[in-house]
Design a protein around this motif. Structure first.
Motif, mmCIF file in Angstrom:
data_model
loop_
_atom_site.group_PDB
_atom_site.id
_atom_site.type_symbol
_atom_site.label_atom_id
_atom_site.label_comp_id
_atom_site.label_asym_id
_atom_site.label_seq_id
_atom_site.Cartn_x
_atom_site.Cartn_y
_atom_site.Cartn_z
ATOM 1 N N ARG A 1 3.550 5.057 -33.661
ATOM 2 C CA ARG A 1 3.776 6.066 -32.817
ATOM 3 C C ARG A 1 3.434 6.070 -31.437
ATOM 4 N NH1 ARG A 1 3.607 9.575 -36.747
ATOM 5 N NH2 ARG A 1 1.421 9.929 -36.314
ATOM 6 N N GLU A 2 2.081 5.925 -31.333
ATOM 7 C CA GLU A 2 1.344 5.665 -29.984
ATOM 8 C C GLU A 2 2.046 4.692 -29.063
ATOM 9 O OE1 GLU A 2 -2.809 5.088 -30.925
ATOM 10 O OE2 GLU A 2 -3.066 7.102 -31.748
ATOM 11 N N GLN A 3 2.297 3.434 -29.674
ATOM 12 C CA GLN A 3 3.012 2.389 -28.942
ATOM 13 C C GLN A 3 4.287 2.794 -28.667
ATOM 14 O OE1 GLN A 3 1.299 -0.612 -28.338
ATOM 15 N NE2 GLN A 3 -0.290 0.513 -29.474
ATOM 16 N N VAL A 4 5.228 3.303 -29.226
ATOM 17 C CA VAL A 4 6.420 3.587 -28.892
ATOM 18 C C VAL A 4 6.377 4.799 -27.644
ATOM 19 C CG1 VAL A 4 8.613 4.694 -29.609
ATOM 20 C CG2 VAL A 4 7.586 3.096 -31.198
ATOM 21 N N ALA A 5 5.602 5.667 -27.935
ATOM 22 C CA ALA A 5 5.212 6.772 -26.851
ATOM 23 C C ALA A 5 4.723 6.045 -25.632
ATOM 24 C CB ALA A 5 4.271 7.900 -27.307
ATOM 25 N N ALA A 6 3.968 5.061 -25.783
ATOM 26 C CA ALA A 6 3.626 4.456 -24.494
ATOM 27 C C ALA A 6 4.451 3.483 -23.756
ATOM 28 C CB ALA A 6 2.454 3.561 -24.700
#
Length: 156
Positions: free
Chosen positions: A86-91
Motif C-alpha cells: 500500500r505504501e509503495q503504490v501510494a508513493a
C-alpha cells in the motif's frame, strides 16, 4: 405451575431512594472536587474493539510467484506485506505519474508509425532505382535515429 406450588416467592427488598440519591450526590461531589483540584477526570474506557477513523473496507487481491513473494517480503523488512505494498503504490501515485497512460501510448505509437513510414518510403525509393544523393540519405537516416531516440526516451 407456580400458581399451585406451596413455595412462596422470595421477598424483594424495597429500594431506598435516599441511598441511590446519596451515591449519585457522592459521585457528583468527587467530580467537582477533582475539577477544583486541577486533576482531569477520565471517563471510563468503552468496551469492545476500538473504532478506526478511516476503516479499510475494500479488498484488492493479487497473485505472486514464489520469487516475487520472497523479494517483496524481504523488501517489506518485517512489516506486513499489505501495508508495504500500500505504501509503495501510494508513493508512486504521489510522484505524479499519470494514472491514465492511454493517450500517451497512442501518441507514441503514432510517432513510431510516422518514423516507420519514412523509412519504408526511403527503402522503396532505393529499391526502385531512384538513388537519392548520399547526403540526402545520410540526413534521412540521422533524422530517423534522432526520432527513435526521442521516442525511446519518452517510454516508461
Amino acid at each position: 405451575m407456580a400458581l399451585f406450588s406451596r413455595q412462596k416467592p422470595a421477598p424483594v427488598a424495597p429500594v431506598n431512594p435516599w441511598v441511590l440519591a446519596g451515591a449519585a450526590a457522592k459521585a457528583q461531589r468527587e467530580t467537582e472536587a477533582s475539577l477544583a483540584a486541577g486533576s482531569p477526570v477520565f471517563e471510563p474506557r468503552k468496551g469492545g474493539r476500538p473504532t478506526v477513523e478511516h476503516p479499510r473496507t475494500r479488498r484488492v487481491s493479487m497473485s505472486l510467484t514464489e520469487e516475487e513473494h520472497e523479494s517483496w517480503t524481504v523488501a517489506a523488512a518485517g512489516r506486513s506485506l499489505s501495508a508495504w505494498a500500500r505504501e509503495q503504490v501510494a508513493a508512486q501515485l504521489e510522484q505524479g505519474q499519470p494514472q491514465n497512460n492511454g493517450s500517451e501510448v497512442a501518441r507514441l505509437r503514432a510517432d513510431l508509425g510516422r518514423v516507420g513510414s519514412n523509412l519504408n518510403q526511403l527503402v522503396r525509393a532505393v529499391n526502385s532505382g531512384h538513388t537519392p544523393g548520399s547526403a540526402e540519405l545520410l540526413e534521412a537516416v540521422q533524422a530517423a535515429r534522432e526520432e527513435l531516440a526521442r521516442v525511446r526516451g519518452e517510454l516508461p
